[in-house]
Design a protein around this motif. Structure first.
Motif, mmCIF file in Angstrom:
data_model
loop_
_atom_site.group_PDB
_atom_site.id
_atom_site.type_symbol
_atom_site.label_atom_id
_atom_site.label_comp_id
_atom_site.label_asym_id
_atom_site.label_seq_id
_atom_site.Cartn_x
_atom_site.Cartn_y
_atom_site.Cartn_z
ATOM 1 N N LEU A 99 16.214 -9.680 3.165
ATOM 2 C CA LEU A 99 16.162 -8.289 3.600
ATOM 3 C C LEU A 99 15.054 -7.535 2.879
ATOM 4 O O LEU A 99 14.335 -6.726 3.494
ATOM 5 N N ALA A 100 14.869 -7.801 1.578
ATOM 6 C CA ALA A 100 13.802 -7.142 0.825
ATOM 7 C C ALA A 100 12.428 -7.535 1.366
ATOM 8 O O ALA A 100 11.527 -6.684 1.485
ATOM 9 N N PHE A 101 12.242 -8.801 1.714
ATOM 10 C CA PHE A 101 10.958 -9.237 2.271
ATOM 11 C C PHE A 101 10.664 -8.536 3.594
ATOM 12 O O PHE A 101 9.528 -8.111 3.843
ATOM 13 N N TYR A 102 11.675 -8.409 4.440
ATOM 14 C CA TYR A 102 11.443 -7.761 5.731
ATOM 15 C C TYR A 102 11.235 -6.258 5.574
ATOM 16 O O TYR A 102 10.502 -5.652 6.352
ATOM 17 N N LEU A 103 11.857 -5.640 4.574
ATOM 18 C CA LEU A 103 11.565 -4.234 4.304
ATOM 19 C C LEU A 103 10.127 -4.066 3.827
ATOM 20 O O LEU A 103 9.458 -3.083 4.182
ATOM 21 N N VAL A 104 9.646 -5.001 3.028
ATOM 22 C CA VAL A 104 8.242 -4.973 2.613
ATOM 23 C C VAL A 104 7.330 -5.104 3.831
ATOM 24 O O VAL A 104 6.301 -4.420 3.937
ATOM 25 N N ALA A 105 7.700 -5.975 4.763
ATOM 26 C CA ALA A 105 6.889 -6.143 5.974
ATOM 27 C C ALA A 105 6.866 -4.872 6.814
ATOM 28 O O ALA A 105 5.827 -4.506 7.386
ATOM 29 N N ILE A 106 7.993 -4.169 6.906
ATOM 30 C CA ILE A 106 8.058 -2.959 7.727
ATOM 31 C C ILE A 106 7.232 -1.833 7.110
ATOM 32 O O ILE A 106 6.479 -1.134 7.805
ATOM 33 N N SER B 167 0.850 6.764 -11.022
ATOM 34 C CA SER B 167 1.734 7.823 -10.523
ATOM 35 C C SER B 167 2.436 7.354 -9.259
ATOM 36 O O SER B 167 1.855 6.641 -8.429
ATOM 37 N N LEU B 168 3.692 7.751 -9.129
ATOM 38 C CA LEU B 168 4.453 7.447 -7.930
ATOM 39 C C LEU B 168 4.120 8.445 -6.831
ATOM 40 O O LEU B 168 3.830 9.614 -7.100
ATOM 41 N N PHE B 169 4.190 7.965 -5.585
ATOM 42 C CA PHE B 169 3.892 8.781 -4.403
ATOM 43 C C PHE B 169 2.512 9.449 -4.547
ATOM 44 O O PHE B 169 2.361 10.670 -4.445
ATOM 45 N N ALA B 170 1.528 8.575 -4.827
ATOM 46 C CA ALA B 170 0.164 9.051 -5.028
ATOM 47 C C ALA B 170 -0.494 9.382 -3.696
ATOM 48 O O ALA B 170 -0.203 8.768 -2.659
ATOM 49 N N LYS B 171 -1.384 10.345 -3.725
ATOM 50 C CA LYS B 171 -2.132 10.725 -2.540
ATOM 51 C C LYS B 171 -3.117 9.617 -2.161
ATOM 52 O O LYS B 171 -3.663 8.926 -3.018
ATOM 53 N N SER B 172 -3.327 9.445 -0.874
ATOM 54 C CA SER B 172 -4.236 8.412 -0.391
ATOM 55 C C SER B 172 -4.917 8.897 0.877
ATOM 56 O O SER B 172 -4.639 9.995 1.369
ATOM 57 N N LYS B 173 -5.775 8.066 1.412
ATOM 58 C CA LYS B 173 -6.399 8.366 2.692
ATOM 59 C C LYS B 173 -5.351 8.311 3.801
ATOM 60 O O LYS B 173 -4.393 7.545 3.719
ATOM 61 N N PRO B 174 -5.499 9.122 4.843
ATOM 62 C CA PRO B 174 -4.509 9.093 5.937
ATOM 63 C C PRO B 174 -4.426 7.710 6.586
ATOM 64 O O PRO B 174 -5.426 7.017 6.757
ATOM 65 N N TYR B 175 -3.220 7.308 6.925
ATOM 66 C CA TYR B 175 -2.990 6.029 7.578
ATOM 67 C C TYR B 175 -1.763 6.159 8.466
ATOM 68 O O TYR B 175 -1.067 7.180 8.452
ATOM 69 N N LEU B 176 -1.505 5.119 9.263
ATOM 70 C CA LEU B 176 -0.359 5.094 10.172
ATOM 71 C C LEU B 176 0.644 4.067 9.671
ATOM 72 O O LEU B 176 0.341 2.871 9.606
ATOM 73 N N LEU B 177 1.830 4.521 9.303
ATOM 74 C CA LEU B 177 2.884 3.625 8.878
ATOM 75 C C LEU B 177 3.487 2.934 10.087
ATOM 76 O O LEU B 177 3.903 3.591 11.045
ATOM 77 N N ALA B 178 3.515 1.593 10.041
ATOM 78 C CA ALA B 178 4.023 0.773 11.153
ATOM 79 C C ALA B 178 3.253 1.020 12.437
ATOM 80 O O ALA B 178 3.730 0.699 13.522
ATOM 81 N N ARG C 106 -3.109 -7.279 -0.052
ATOM 82 C CA ARG C 106 -3.266 -8.287 1.000
ATOM 83 C C ARG C 106 -2.005 -9.142 1.131
ATOM 84 O O ARG C 106 -1.632 -9.547 2.226
ATOM 85 N N LEU C 107 -1.326 -9.405 0.019
ATOM 86 C CA LEU C 107 -0.080 -10.169 0.071
ATOM 87 C C LEU C 107 1.001 -9.387 0.804
ATOM 88 O O LEU C 107 1.763 -9.948 1.602
ATOM 89 N N ILE C 108 1.072 -8.082 0.558
ATOM 90 C CA ILE C 108 2.081 -7.248 1.228
ATOM 91 C C ILE C 108 1.811 -7.190 2.725
ATOM 92 O O ILE C 108 2.728 -7.326 3.543
ATOM 93 N N HIS C 109 0.567 -6.997 3.115
ATOM 94 C CA HIS C 109 0.239 -6.963 4.544
ATOM 95 C C HIS C 109 0.405 -8.344 5.182
ATOM 96 O O HIS C 109 0.781 -8.442 6.356
ATOM 97 N N GLY C 110 0.126 -9.402 4.440
ATOM 98 C CA GLY C 110 0.332 -10.744 4.971
ATOM 99 C C GLY C 110 1.791 -11.064 5.203
ATOM 100 O O GLY C 110 2.126 -11.884 6.070
ATOM 101 N N THR C 111 2.685 -10.410 4.444
ATOM 102 C CA THR C 111 4.119 -10.602 4.650
ATOM 103 C C THR C 111 4.526 -10.199 6.055
ATOM 104 O O THR C 111 5.344 -10.867 6.698
#
Length: 378
Positions: A44-51, A120-131, A165-170
């Motif tokens: 379940l943790a692996f699939y949450l990482v994939a999502i 820092s947690l919840f750091a600002k980043s460039k805009p992206y689309l989740l899922a 890259r490992l997280i996205h490859g999941t």
């Protein structure tokens, strides 16, 4: 004396009959399998990482920095001492400094403990689309200075973050296994079900096809089907082609299991009653026979997912499956083919560790489901 005994029996509290569904019975038995329960949470943790890959990955998986090629892992630290001797709590990493190897005369990276880079947690980043459809501009963690290096698992030959890259490859590797098993379930249940239900020549023809496919060497069959894909296909087309190829190979085992169950079920009383009631063959198969052993199908599907993941990883590792710019565990392991590269950057084998962990977890999870679904098990 008999009247007194009867009166005592009538005074006993009544025991309420508890009825549990098949799903509740399976879950109660599954919880007794500790290793399978732990494996379920790992899967379940692996699939949450994939999502949530875009949110969890600290950087863009395609972003590169030639300045940090083959940079070693920085590692996370949580406790540090301040200049006045106090304790500083919070995650941080150390920076890099470069040195010249006097023997090989090449640049090497050394962890510089004088540079402490707070995370820092919840750091600002460039805009992206989740899922792919949820706009966001926040990452789970990141460094305050966007120019500072953040390579918790190290960098590859182009200076790309291996963790991202490992997280996205999941996502790619696990979704191929899930989609491939879904198609295999469809083919296996339909073809194997009709073969077992009707029998006769149709059953013999289906079994000969199954035996022919299973008798062929697996790796040459993968290579031949993968080589038939056009080279000008897009990454998305290649992704779907690999999924279909794996499904066309993987349905045979489930079809044999379904056929055997149908052969034993087609003479049962509930099937005969449905036939006498005028139910169609399709309704008998889908509404009566398949649900009677759905738990076994779920267990078989869970045990088939690891095979799909290994198949995709093997094809991509050999260069005949998914190719760059698609990021999967197999394409990541392509960088680990060179022994000289591994001597200088052993962290490139990290995707292989992820493959081993998810395969073991899914196998233990499938074993637990199979034991829980077995009505004759103890």
């Amino acid at each position: 004396m008999a009247v007194e005994t009867l009166s005592r029996a009538l005074d006993l509290p009544k025991v309420r009959a508890v009825r549990e569904s098949q799903t509740a019975l399976m879950w109660r038995r599954f919880k007794q399998h500790r290793l399978a329960l732990i494996s379920m949470w790992i899967v379940l943790a692996f699939y949450l990482v994939a999502i949530f890959a875009e949110f969890l990955a600290p950087t863009d998986p395609s972003a590169y920095s030639p300045r940090y090629t083959y940079a070693p892992p920085q590692g996370l630290h949580f406790i540090a001492r301040s200049e006045d001797g106090g304790l500083l709590l919070g995650p941080y990493v150390y920076g890099y400094k470069t040195e010249i190897d006097p023997v090989a005369l090449r640049r090497t990276f050394v962890i510089d403990e004088s540079q402490r880079l707070p995370i820092s947690l919840f750091a600002k980043s460039k805009p992206y689309l989740l899922a792919g459809f949820i706009p966001m501009s926040v990452k789970l963690f990141g460094v305050a200075d966007p120019r500072a290096p953040l390579y918790i698992l190290g960098a590859d030959r182009l200076g790309r973050d291996l963790l991202s890259r490992l997280i996205h490859g999941t996502r790619i590797s696990l979704s191929i296994g899930l989609a491939g098993v879904t198609l295999s379930l469809f083919f296996g249940i339909i073809i194997g079900g009709f073969a077992g239900y009707y029998g006769g020549r149709f059953d013999s023809a289906v079994m000969r096809v199954v035996e022919f496919i299973r008798s062929m060497p697996t790796i040459p069959l993968w290579l031949g089907l993968a080589a038939a894909m056009p080279k000008d296909w897009t990454a998305l087309q290649t992704y779907f082609a690999i999924t279909i190829i794996l499904s066309l190979i993987g349905w045979t085992g489930l079809a044999r299991v379904v056929r055997g169950r149908f052969l034993s079920l087609r003479t049962e009383d509930f099937v005969t009653a449905a036939q006498l009631d005028g139910a169609s063959d399709w309704r008998i198969i889908t509404r009566h026979m398949v649900p009677s052993f759905m738990s076994h199908i779920i267990a078989a599907a869970t045990l088939a997912v690891p095979g799909m993941i290994l198949a995709e990883t093997s094809l991509s590792f050999l260069g005949l499956g998914l190719q760059a710019p698609i990021v999967s565990w197999g394409t990541l392991l392509q960088d680990a083919q060179n022994i000289r590269t591994l001597a200088t950057a052993p962290w490139l084998l990290t995707p292989g560790i992820a493959v081993v962990v998810i395969i073991l977890a899914m196998n233990f999870f499938g074993d637990g489901l199979r034991d829980a679904a077995d009505p004759h098990g103890r």
